[in-house]
Design an enzyme around this catalytic site. Structure first.
Site, PDB file in Angstrom:
ATOM      1  N   ASP A   1       0.563  -1.363  -0.206  1.00  0.00           N
ATOM      2  CA  ASP A   1       0.212   0.070   0.051  1.00  0.00           C
ATOM      3  C   ASP A   1       0.918   1.149  -0.152  1.00  0.00           C
ATOM      4  O   ASP A   1       1.017   2.412  -0.296  1.00  0.00           O
ATOM      5  CB  ASP A   1      -1.048   0.134   1.296  1.00  0.00           C
ATOM      6  CG  ASP A   1      -2.134  -1.040   0.966  1.00  0.00           C
ATOM      7  OD1 ASP A   1      -1.932  -1.488  -0.025  1.00  0.00           O
ATOM      8  OD2 ASP A   1      -3.207  -0.992   2.178  1.00  0.00           O
TER       9      ASP A   1
ATOM     10  N   TYR B   1       1.831   2.549  -3.509  1.00  0.00           N
ATOM     11  CA  TYR B   1       0.738   2.092  -4.134  1.00  0.00           C
ATOM     12  C   TYR B   1       1.137   3.903  -3.819  1.00  0.00           C
ATOM     13  O   TYR B   1       0.685   5.023  -4.393  1.00  0.00           O
ATOM     14  CB  TYR B   1       0.029   1.507  -4.052  1.00  0.00           C
ATOM     15  CG  TYR B   1      -1.451   2.626  -5.119  1.00  0.00           C
ATOM     16  CD1 TYR B   1      -1.377   2.329  -6.252  1.00  0.00           C
ATOM     17  CD2 TYR B   1      -2.374   3.221  -4.200  1.00  0.00           C
ATOM     18  CE1 TYR B   1      -2.740   2.083  -6.718  1.00  0.00           C
ATOM     19  CE2 TYR B   1      -3.391   3.777  -5.163  1.00  0.00           C
ATOM     20  CZ  TYR B   1      -3.432   3.297  -6.098  1.00  0.00           C
ATOM     21  OH  TYR B   1      -4.796   3.847  -6.696  1.00  0.00           O
ATOM     22  N   ASP B   2       0.697   4.025  -2.652  1.00  0.00           N
ATOM     23  CA  ASP B   2       0.137   5.453  -1.804  1.00  0.00           C
ATOM     24  C   ASP B   2       1.465   6.314  -2.659  1.00  0.00           C
ATOM     25  O   ASP B   2       0.914   7.844  -2.350  1.00  0.00           O
ATOM     26  CB  ASP B   2       0.627   5.521  -0.408  1.00  0.00           C
ATOM     27  CG  ASP B   2      -1.043   5.325   0.691  1.00  0.00           C
ATOM     28  OD1 ASP B   2      -1.708   4.890  -1.084  1.00  0.00           O
ATOM     29  OD2 ASP B   2      -1.035   4.830   1.308  1.00  0.00           O
TER      30      ASP B   2
ATOM     31  N   GLU C   1     -11.138   8.037  14.344  1.00  0.00           N
ATOM     32  CA  GLU C   1     -11.457   6.114  14.520  1.00  0.00           C
ATOM     33  C   GLU C   1     -10.528   6.012  14.162  1.00  0.00           C
ATOM     34  O   GLU C   1      -9.462   5.902  12.793  1.00  0.00           O
ATOM     35  CB  GLU C   1     -13.492   5.949  14.170  1.00  0.00           C
ATOM     36  CG  GLU C   1     -14.258   7.150  13.507  1.00  0.00           C
ATOM     37  CD  GLU C   1     -14.792   7.113  13.160  1.00  0.00           C
ATOM     38  OE1 GLU C   1     -15.052   6.320  11.991  1.00  0.00           O
ATOM     39  OE2 GLU C   1     -16.169   7.779  13.403  1.00  0.00           O
TER      40      GLU C   1
ATOM     41  N   LYS D   1      -8.880   3.503  11.097  1.00  0.00           N
ATOM     42  CA  LYS D   1      -9.758   3.058   9.681  1.00  0.00           C
ATOM     43  C   LYS D   1      -8.590   1.701   9.609  1.00  0.00           C
ATOM     44  O   LYS D   1      -7.759   0.670  10.068  1.00  0.00           O
ATOM     45  CB  LYS D   1      -8.387   3.693   9.001  1.00  0.00           C
ATOM     46  CG  LYS D   1      -8.194   3.703   7.696  1.00  0.00           C
ATOM     47  CD  LYS D   1      -7.857   5.047   6.945  1.00  0.00           C
ATOM     48  CE  LYS D   1      -7.959   5.017   5.398  1.00  0.00           C
ATOM     49  NZ  LYS D   1      -7.723   2.760   4.382  1.00  0.00           N
TER      50      LYS D   1
ATOM     51  N   ASP E   1      -8.612  -1.858   8.009  1.00  0.00           N
ATOM     52  CA  ASP E   1      -8.499  -2.593   6.542  1.00  0.00           C
ATOM     53  C   ASP E   1      -9.120  -3.380   5.992  1.00  0.00           C
ATOM     54  O   ASP E   1      -8.746  -4.553   6.184  1.00  0.00           O
ATOM     55  CB  ASP E   1      -7.205  -3.186   6.867  1.00  0.00           C
ATOM     56  CG  ASP E   1      -5.991  -3.978   5.721  1.00  0.00           C
ATOM     57  OD1 ASP E   1      -6.739  -3.323   4.519  1.00  0.00           O
ATOM     58  OD2 ASP E   1      -5.226  -4.127   6.074  1.00  0.00           O
TER      59      ASP E   1
ATOM     60  N   TYR F   1     -19.978   2.454  10.448  1.00  0.00           N
ATOM     61  CA  TYR F   1     -19.494   4.178  10.643  1.00  0.00           C
ATOM     62  C   TYR F   1     -19.922   5.086  10.161  1.00  0.00           C
ATOM     63  O   TYR F   1     -19.830   6.131  10.570  1.00  0.00           O
ATOM     64  CB  TYR F   1     -18.039   4.364  10.642  1.00  0.00           C
ATOM     65  CG  TYR F   1     -16.821   3.849   9.743  1.00  0.00           C
ATOM     66  CD1 TYR F   1     -17.449   5.010   8.065  1.00  0.00           C
ATOM     67  CD2 TYR F   1     -16.822   2.859   8.806  1.00  0.00           C
ATOM     68  CE1 TYR F   1     -17.278   3.903   7.600  1.00  0.00           C
ATOM     69  CE2 TYR F   1     -15.628   2.009   7.934  1.00  0.00           C
ATOM     70  CZ  TYR F   1     -16.647   3.093   6.748  1.00  0.00           C
ATOM     71  OH  TYR F   1     -15.650   2.517   6.071  1.00  0.00           O
TER      72      TYR F   1
ATOM     73  N   LYS G   1      -2.364   8.082   7.310  1.00  0.00           N
ATOM     74  CA  LYS G   1      -1.714   7.007   6.962  1.00  0.00           C
ATOM     75  C   LYS G   1      -0.590   6.131   7.778  1.00  0.00           C
ATOM     76  O   LYS G   1       0.265   7.199   8.356  1.00  0.00           O
ATOM     77  CB  LYS G   1      -1.899   6.475   5.848  1.00  0.00           C
ATOM     78  CG  LYS G   1      -2.616   6.317   4.678  1.00  0.00           C
ATOM     79  CD  LYS G   1      -3.279   5.275   4.930  1.00  0.00           C
ATOM     80  CE  LYS G   1      -4.521   4.868   4.013  1.00  0.00           C
ATOM     81  NZ  LYS G   1      -4.140   4.785   2.173  1.00  0.00           N
TER      82      LYS G   1
ATOM     83  N   CYS H   1      11.969 -34.015  -4.361  1.00  0.00           N
ATOM     84  CA  CYS H   1      11.343 -33.871  -2.928  1.00  0.00           C
ATOM     85  C   CYS H   1      12.368 -33.526  -2.455  1.00  0.00           C
ATOM     86  O   CYS H   1      13.229 -34.117  -2.383  1.00  0.00           O
ATOM     87  CB  CYS H   1       9.787 -34.894  -2.907  1.00  0.00           C
ATOM     88  SG  CYS H   1       9.997 -34.852  -1.891  1.00  0.00           S
TER      89      CYS H   1
ATOM     90  N   CYS I   1      11.246 -37.417  -0.667  1.00  0.00           N
ATOM     91  CA  CYS I   1      11.929 -38.295  -1.239  1.00  0.00           C
ATOM     92  C   CYS I   1      12.499 -38.844  -2.525  1.00  0.00           C
ATOM     93  O   CYS I   1      12.536 -39.723  -3.206  1.00  0.00           O
ATOM     94  CB  CYS I   1      10.294 -39.249  -1.127  1.00  0.00           C
ATOM     95  SG  CYS I   1       9.298 -38.032  -2.273  1.00  0.00           S
TER      96      CYS I   1
ATOM     97  N   CYS J   1       4.854 -32.761  -4.631  1.00  0.00           N
ATOM     98  CA  CYS J   1       5.496 -33.985  -4.607  1.00  0.00           C
ATOM     99  C   CYS J   1       4.021 -34.089  -4.758  1.00  0.00           C
ATOM    100  O   CYS J   1       3.575 -34.950  -3.710  1.00  0.00           O
ATOM    101  CB  CYS J   1       6.004 -34.581  -3.527  1.00  0.00           C
ATOM    102  SG  CYS J   1       6.820 -35.423  -3.067  1.00  0.00           S
TER     103      CYS J   1
ATOM    104  N   CYS K   1       5.397 -41.059  -0.409  1.00  0.00           N
ATOM    105  CA  CYS K   1       6.809 -39.754   0.435  1.00  0.00           C
ATOM    106  C   CYS K   1       6.768 -39.828   2.124  1.00  0.00           C
ATOM    107  O   CYS K   1       5.932 -39.195   2.424  1.00  0.00           O
ATOM    108  CB  CYS K   1       6.494 -37.672   0.065  1.00  0.00           C
ATOM    109  SG  CYS K   1       7.013 -37.393   0.445  1.00  0.00           S
TER     110      CYS K   1
HETATM  111  S1  IVH Z   1     -15.483   7.529   6.842  1.00  0.00           S
HETATM  112  C1  IVH Z   1     -17.600   9.430   3.362  1.00  0.00           C
HETATM  113  N1  IVH Z   1     -14.463   5.677   8.702  1.00  0.00           N
HETATM  114  O1  IVH Z   1     -11.457   3.696   4.136  1.00  0.00           O
HETATM  115  C2  IVH Z   1     -17.478   8.632   4.502  1.00  0.00           C
HETATM  116  N2  IVH Z   1     -13.525   4.746   6.242  1.00  0.00           N
HETATM  117  O2  IVH Z   1      -9.276   4.966   2.417  1.00  0.00           O
HETATM  118  C3  IVH Z   1     -15.661   8.167   3.743  1.00  0.00           C
HETATM  119  N3  IVH Z   1     -12.601   3.021   6.036  1.00  0.00           N
HETATM  120  O3  IVH Z   1     -13.435   4.101   1.520  1.00  0.00           O
HETATM  121  C4  IVH Z   1     -15.409   6.672   4.919  1.00  0.00           C
HETATM  122  N4  IVH Z   1     -12.066   2.800   8.399  1.00  0.00           N
HETATM  123  O4  IVH Z   1     -13.635   2.089   2.938  1.00  0.00           O
HETATM  124  C5  IVH Z   1     -13.829   5.601   7.060  1.00  0.00           C
HETATM  125  N5  IVH Z   1     -13.461   4.245  10.351  1.00  0.00           N
HETATM  126  C6  IVH Z   1     -14.186   4.677   9.293  1.00  0.00           C
HETATM  127  C7  IVH Z   1     -12.875   3.649   8.011  1.00  0.00           C
HETATM  128  C8  IVH Z   1     -12.907   3.571   7.524  1.00  0.00           C
HETATM  129  C9  IVH Z   1     -11.805   1.974   6.737  1.00  0.00           C
HETATM  130  C10 IVH Z   1     -12.374   2.811   5.206  1.00  0.00           C
HETATM  131  C11 IVH Z   1     -13.450   3.067   4.046  1.00  0.00           C
HETATM  132  C12 IVH Z   1     -12.256   4.316   3.193  1.00  0.00           C
HETATM  133  C13 IVH Z   1     -11.445   4.450   3.031  1.00  0.00           C
HETATM  134  C14 IVH Z   1     -10.599   5.033   2.695  1.00  0.00           C
END
Ligand code: IVH
Length: 673
Positions: free
Chosen positions: A39, A42-43, A119, A121, A123, A228, A317, A411, A414, A429, A434
């Site tokens: 990730d 990518y970021d 909150e 985030k 995965d 959420y 992040k 292998c 064996c 194998c 074996c």
């Molecule tokens: S809020 C408009 N809260 O992270 C509302 N997203 O990378 C937007 N995600 O699309 C989402 N935990 O799928 C929100 N506590 C959390 C989250 C959360 C995971 C995900 C969600 C979002 C993605 C963005």
């Protein structure tokens, strides 16, 4: 279009390259649920592209990845649904400085000081659930934000999502479906044993398990959920802030994450981040950052959204946790199904809370793809916050004499030639004789959840094989006192004890034998359901794949595995042999010991933490025999949590929900009731 100057041309070329690379990675991530890069990588590239987009907006095409909401690739075969209120993604920041800048931008637009709801985030993957008059009527994935996939049937297989709310409300709620770390590890281990590719992280595992045509697969994969978000919460739920919304969702019986906190400035936010980071390793699920949301909904509405992300929320992040170490050796092990897997043995190094010295290299293609060589310095991270994995080789530190690692052709045990079975990543194998496979399969046969032959561990099985005392599991029932007394460290007592344990296993109800045979895809729970349905093993052996798959919770994958297994002369001969040796082939478990007058009858129980008196399967079996249902995750519907030592998030959640909590000792005291 006006002519581009040299600098613009260079920027255009860079943008095109970034777009192509990012689109390829996004496709792997969202469509195939199988990313090839981390990730963080990518970021990094994505941040380069957005920086260029800000500098040269005119050079950004309409179909640019910066203008799409993540996951726009849909599975062709799942029905589509519209999201009248788009499902948005989140903007992200990677440092406290950037977070501070974001807070300042928001604060500038407001007179009064504001608060944010912080909150975790999660995965996982985003889902939307629509309830009408309290009934779940539709569930969908995000898709491109406007059109998602209909996964209603699959969502109904997720234990913690209620079909009915505690109030007959009509509301669309959104959140995250995820796979907890334990299930993620178990699923990958199983897939590795079966020669399938493993999932890179819990998010991909959850997505691959939910975006399925067969809801039975979703059921087997045991997903969980945190909600959420609600569409139009002011009107639909009569709440005015995000923190209130979470309470309301929980009161409706929906699963919510209990760790949120209201913060009002950068220093409180930093404290929340630090605290979350510190307990990250102990959480039962993977997280990849913290989300900060303007708490007040009226203010959220004023701030509004861009096409892609809300202006009122931001994701911080976590920096990737990485460690460097050196590859000392690559070892190869032969599993029960013959899959031969490489493991990297490395200089021990501390990473995200544990000391790591080994990492699975999954299969030969993975090893060659990363071109890992003995002596290489590698970067390690933990996939899904838990599994040590090699991110990349540090090429600048490669010793000049390091050679490409030669993939074995025979292998390691064996020495028969190894094969690549079509469509499988694993090297296998296929020699049924074996010793490594036989040793694994006999050890599995004797294991606790299978025939439960106490005292028959891998060391003893190894000796039995070396002395040619057993070749097949049925040979165990032919062992004599004289055979055993000669084994290393064996005396009269241990020989007699093992003979008794073997003899007692003849009486087991047949689901143990069905699981013990080690048929691919057949787990202990599945074996029990199948054995109960058919009544005995000869009937199961005659059943077609379709007949087996017709049992609720059992799919065609299992059906085919079983039918295929019993179609071989070897399996048929084994069955006859076992019957002749007096091994019980009938299902005798329930209803013999079900006692409906138990205090546990009809109770939903969750077990967590380390147990000392009993193993978890034993406790589960006991509870089920006394009429309880044992679930994996705590929800409002849970009646009782039994908590051993070192209990983590399940305990916290149960405390927050006011679920009754017992220690293992309290449970023991109540077993006689
Ligand atoms: S809020 C408009 N809260 O992270 C509302 N997203 O990378 C937007 N995600 O699309 C989402 N935990 O799928 C929100 N506590 C959390 C989250 C959360 C995971 C995900 C969600 C979002 C993605 C963005």
């Amino acid at each position: 279009m006006p002519e581009l100057d040299a600098q613009q041309q260079q920027a255009q070329q860079q943008i095109n390259e970034l777009e192509t690379q990012l689109k390829q990675w996004a496709k792997e991530y969202y469509e195939q649920d199988a990313p090839s890069v981390e990730d963080a990588q990518y970021d990094r590239l994505y941040a380069q592209l957005t920086a260029l987009a800000e500098q040269y907006p005119a050079l950004i095409a309409d179909d640019s990845i910066t203008k799409q909401v993540g996951g726009n690739q849909l599975k062709d075969d799942l029905p589509k649904v519209n999201h009248p209120v788009p499902m948005l993604s989140l903007g992200d920041v990677f440092s406290y400085d950037e977070l501070d800048t974001w807070f300042n931008t928001i604060q500038k637009q407001n007179e009064q000081s504001l608060t944010y709801n912080a909150e975790l985030k999660i995965d996982g993957l985003a889902i939307s659930l629509i309830y009408q008059e309290g009934q779940l009527v539709q569930a969908s994935t995000r898709g491109d934000g406007s059109i998602g996939e209909d996964v209603t049937a699959n969502i109904k297989e997720i234990d913690d999502i209620p079909q009915t709310l505690n109030e007959p409300l009509s509301v669309e709620v959104r959140g995250e479906v995820y796979m907890n770390k334990a299930n993620f590890v178990a699923l990958n281990e199983q897939r590795e044993r079966d020669g399938l590719t493993t999932f890179a992280n819990p998010r991909n595992a959850a997505a691959g398990s939910l975006r399925q045509l067969d809801p039975k697969i979703t059921k087997q994969r045991k997903l969980s959920t945190f909600l959420y978000y609600a569409v139009d919460p002011l009107n639909s739920l009569n709440v005015t802030t995000q923190s209130e919304l979470l309470e309301k969702l929980a009161a409706l019986g929906l699963p919510t994450n209990p760790t949120n906190a209201v913060v009002s400035d950068l220093s409180e936010s930093e404290a929340y981040i630090e605290q979350a980071n510190a307990k990250r390793d102990q959480l039962a699920y993977g997280i990849d950052g913290i989300v900060f949301k303007v708490n007040d909904f009226a203010l959220q509405n004023t701030l509004g959204n861009t096409v892609k992300v809300p202006r009122w929320a931001i994701a911080y992040k976590f920096p990737p946790e990485e460690a460097e170490t050196v590859i000392q050796e690559i070892t190869w092990t032969v599993g029960r199904t013959g899959a031969v897997t490489p493991t990297a043995i490395m200089d021990p190094v501390s990473l995200a809370g544990t000391t790591v010295a080994r990492a699975s290299l999954h299969n030969p293609a993975y090893l060659t793809g990363k071109d890992i060589r003995i002596g290489d310095t590698v970067l390690l991270h933990k996939a899904g916050d838990i599994i040590p994995e090699i991110s990349e080789v540090v090429l600048s530190k490669r010793p000049s004499n390091a050679e490409p690692y030669p993939i074995p052709t025979e292998c390691p045990v064996c020495h028969e030639a190894l094969v690549h079975v079509d469509g499988e990543a694993a090297l296998r194998c296929i020699n049924p004789q074996c010793p490594a496979q036989i040793q694994e399969s006999i050890t599995h046969f004797a294991s606790r959840q299978a025939m439960n032959i106490d005292g028959l561990g891998p060391k003893i099985v190894e000796q039995l094989l070396q002395r040619h005392l057993v070749q097949e599991v049925s040979d165990l029932y032919r062992l004599t006192f004289d055979d055993l007394i000669d084994l290393n460290k064996f005396g009269e007592v241990s020989a007699n004890n093992l003979l008794t344990a073997i003899d007692q296993s003849r009486q087991n109800s047949v689901e143990r034998l069905l699981f013990g045979l080690g048929i691919r895809n057949v787990g202990a729970k599945g074996a029990k359901v199948i054995a109960k349905h058919f009544g005995d093993l000869p009937t199961i052996a005659k059943a077609t794949a379709e007949e087996i798959a017709s049992i609720p919770g059992i799919g065609l994958v299992i059906g085919h595995s079983i039918a295929q297994y019993f179609s071989t002369p070897r399996a048929q001969a084994l069955l006859e042999d076992l019957a002749g040796l007096g091994v019980n082939l009938a299902y005798t478990s329930e209803p013999l010991n079900i006692t409906t007058d138990s205090i546990f009858n009809d109770k939903k129980v969750v077990i967590t933490g380390k147990l000392s008196d009993m193993t978890r399967p034993e406790m589960t079996e006991w509870l089920e025999a006394h009429g309880a249902t044992v679930a994996n995750s705590v929800s409002k519907k849970t009646d009782l949590l039994i908590a051993g030592t070192d209990a983590g998030s399940k305990l916290t959640k149960a405390e927050n929900l006011g679920v009754e909590i017992w220690s293992e000792a309290q449970f023991r005291d109540n077993m006689g009731e």
